[in-house]
Design an enzyme around this catalytic site. Structure first.
Site, short mmCIF file in Angstrom:
data_model
loop_
_atom_site.label_atom_id
_atom_site.label_comp_id
_atom_site.label_asym_id
_atom_site.label_seq_id
_atom_site.Cartn_x
_atom_site.Cartn_y
_atom_site.Cartn_z
N GLU A 1 34.83 -25.88 63.54
CA GLU A 1 36.11 -25.64 64.23
C GLU A 1 36.59 -24.23 63.92
OE1 GLU A 1 39.26 -28.50 63.49
OE2 GLU A 1 40.66 -27.39 64.76
N ASN B 1 41.91 -29.79 66.31
CA ASN B 1 43.23 -29.44 66.84
C ASN B 1 43.21 -28.11 67.58
OD1 ASN B 1 44.05 -31.78 65.58
ND2 ASN B 1 45.01 -30.76 63.84
N ASN C 1 40.79 -33.70 72.13
CA ASN C 1 40.77 -34.03 70.69
C ASN C 1 42.09 -34.67 70.27
OD1 ASN C 1 39.70 -33.62 67.80
ND2 ASN C 1 41.69 -32.60 67.71
N GLU C 2 42.03 -35.80 69.61
CA GLU C 2 43.17 -36.45 68.93
C GLU C 2 44.47 -36.38 69.73
OE1 GLU C 2 43.51 -35.17 64.82
OE2 GLU C 2 41.67 -36.21 64.27
N TYR D 1 39.42 -39.92 57.71
CA TYR D 1 39.23 -39.17 56.46
C TYR D 1 39.72 -40.02 55.30
CZ TYR D 1 38.64 -34.99 59.40
OH TYR D 1 38.19 -34.07 60.30
N GLU E 1 34.68 -37.18 63.58
CA GLU E 1 35.26 -36.53 62.40
C GLU E 1 35.34 -37.59 61.31
OE1 GLU E 1 38.80 -34.09 62.68
OE2 GLU E 1 38.30 -33.53 64.74
N GLN F 1 34.10 -30.73 57.90
CA GLN F 1 33.48 -29.80 58.81
C GLN F 1 32.20 -29.28 58.15
OE1 GLN F 1 36.40 -26.96 60.29
NE2 GLN F 1 37.84 -28.58 60.82
#
Ligand code: AHR
Length: 512
Positions: free
Chosen positions: A27, A72, A172-173, A244, A292, A349
């Site tokens: 990212e 993000n 994304n998200e 996470y 992720e 990442q």
């Protein structure tokens, strides 16, 4: 010594391991791109500015697919800013990480880097501030052969042949209020459907990932997927899941049991997707893209809104210890155990930002502790996952209740018959005997057995001591009369590899 027993039998397969299960993520965040994979002027930089020392470590780590450019970041990104002559690329505010983005690294650089690293790209389009037109433009730029303004622009920027990017993330998200362009499930589901429909018109070969939940604690977890998939079920191939883990309230036992949460999250989303499919009378099955996942110690991060505008800076550069590596190992076991539903997974990442590979600007690159479980699993856990049900001691955890102390999975290579067993011991104090019944696989011999552990589980790898934590030979291990025995040290990640002693025998069995 306490004992955990299980059987390994090729008659009980879960599913083939999709190589994309061993993915990673780059990212535009912190030092993942700039001074991570890309640092023109670094002594190890090649003509493209890619750090060769990082590329070497990436090849050793072995990711198969790498997601880009966010995260993000993608939800405010204009991909056109990152192509063409460097001096014409604009500097822009990156709203996600409150940074000024130079755009010196863009889609062409990333795809060239993927070629150098030997990985498949997985590209996310911006469905936060942008929509159908910009997504199809980017796809046309990347994948259309020639003869249109955008495909010819790619060619004039130096890439004659189409990049042929197959896997695309539709944003994304967008379930998260922190996301630029955050949406309701219905709003996003409609946008994802229309974007998918149009992207398939540009290139019928693409595989598309709809945005799922940002984590399993989201208040909309499950409900989000239900609504989104209702809108785009037949137009997408995968739904994403992010998760996470960290030791909340210093509760290390629950932290070590994080794989239980990942198992539950995967199974909940698979069930939700199947329920939507049933409602729609669809025979198609949606797979999961856990694009992720990792250990992330949030307590070291002030949050994106506490950041001020700045150029390149360190962001969430977690320094991982042995416990973190064992948790990463148990998350890999969970992904493999669910290989019938998880087709893609990306450890987030790749470099510097919660990453297996660390660099110093103008300095060296080294492996964090979490590098090793990923590298070993990516190399050896190939073929078919076999069902493994460990029976043995449990640990009582505050978050997940009683959890097996030893967790394990196994893969068999259908070509060679070779077997790999991956196992974690989550006890913080006790060595546990693993007793695996492999009588259904005669003719195996022990080829290698390693353990990653330490008397002090807070040990880390550093620039000065980059190999403080590495897999070491597992001492107390034996294979006799179809029983594989191994003494697994407390807080350890273990890899046992068994080879067919006489490959000709396996081929005879296999060919029957
Ligand atoms: O990987 C760091 C961030 O975590 C990503 O940008 C975002 O998608 C997630 O919340």
């Amino acid at each position: 010594m306490q004992v955990t027993r299980f059987s390994i039998d090729p008659g009980f397969p879960v599913a083939p391991v999709d190589p994309r299960l061993f993915g990673s993520f780059v990212e535009h965040m912190g030092r993942c791109v700039y001074t991570g994979v890309f640092e023109p002027g670094h002594p190890a930089a090649d003509a493209d500015g890619f750090r060769a020392d990082v590329l070497d470590l990436v090849r050793e780590l072995g990711p198969t697919i790498v997601r880009y450019p966010g995260g993000n970041f993608v939800s405010g990104y204009r991909w056109e800013d990152g192509v063409g002559p460097l001096e014409k690329r604009p500097r822009r505010l990156d709203l996600a990480w409150r940074t000024v983005e130079s755009n010196h690294f863009g889609i062409d650089e990333f795809l060239r880097w993927c070629g150098a690293a030997g990985v498949e790209p997985m590209v996310a389009v911006n469905l936060g501030t942008r929509g159908v037109a910009e997504a199809t433009d980017l796809l046309e730029y990347c994948n259309h052969p020639a003869g249109t303004a955008l495909s010819d622009l790619r060619r004039s920027n130096g890439t004659e042949k189409p990049h042929a990017v197959k896997v695309w993330c539709l944003g994304n998200e967008l379930d998260g209020p922190w996301q630029v362009g955050h949406k309701t499930a219905r709003e996003y589901g409609r946008l994802a459907a229309e974007t998918a429909r149009a992207m398939r018109m540009v290139d019928a070969n693409v595989e598309l990932v709809a945005v799922g939940s940002s984590n399993s604690s989201m208040p909309t977890f499950g409900a989000w997927e239900d609504t989104v998939l209702e809108e785009c079920y037949d137009l997408v191939d995968y739904v994403s899941l992010h998760n996470y883990y960290e030791p909340l309230d210093d509760d290390v036992d629950s932290f070590l049991a994080s794989g239980v949460d990942l198992d539950r999250a995967i199974q909940a989303i698979a069930a939700t997707a199947d329920a939507v499919g049933a409602r729609l009378r669809s025979s198609k099955q949606i797979k999961l893209s856990v694009d992720e996942w990792n250990v992330w110690h949030h307590r070291h991060f002030s949050g994106q809104h506490a950041l001020d505008w700045a150029g390149r800076r360190e962001l969430i550069e977690d320094r991982y210890d042995v416990t973190d590596a064992v948790v990463v190992g148990s998350l890999l076991i969970s992904l493999l155990r669910n290989a019938d539903r998880v087709a893609i997974a990306c450890q987030a990442q790749l470099v510097n930002v919660i990453a297996p590979v660390m660099t110093r600007p103008d300095g060296p690159a080294w492996r964090q502790t979490v590098f090793h479980p990923f590298a070993q699993a990516a190399r050896h856990a190939r073929g078919t996952v076999l069902r493994v049900e460990p029976r043995g001691p449990v640990v009582d955890t505050a978050r997940f209740g009683p959890v097996p102390v030893v967790d394990a999975t196994a893969t068999v290579d259908p070509e060679t018959g070779d077997l790999t067993v991956l196992a974690v011991n989550r006890s913080r104090t006790e060595t546990v005997q693993m007793d695996a019944d492999v009588r259904s696989m005669p003719g195996l011999r022990l080829a290698a057995a390693t353990t990653l552990t330490s008397d002090d589980p807070t040990t880390r790898n550093t620039e000065e001591q980059p190999d403080a934590v590495t897999p070491q030979p597992l001492r107390e291990v034996s294979l006799a009369e179809g029983r594989l025995l191994a003494a697994l040290p407390p807080v350890s990640w273990n890899v046992l590899r068994l080879r067919v002693a006489d490959p000709a025998t396996h081929h005879k069995e296999h060919d029957r």
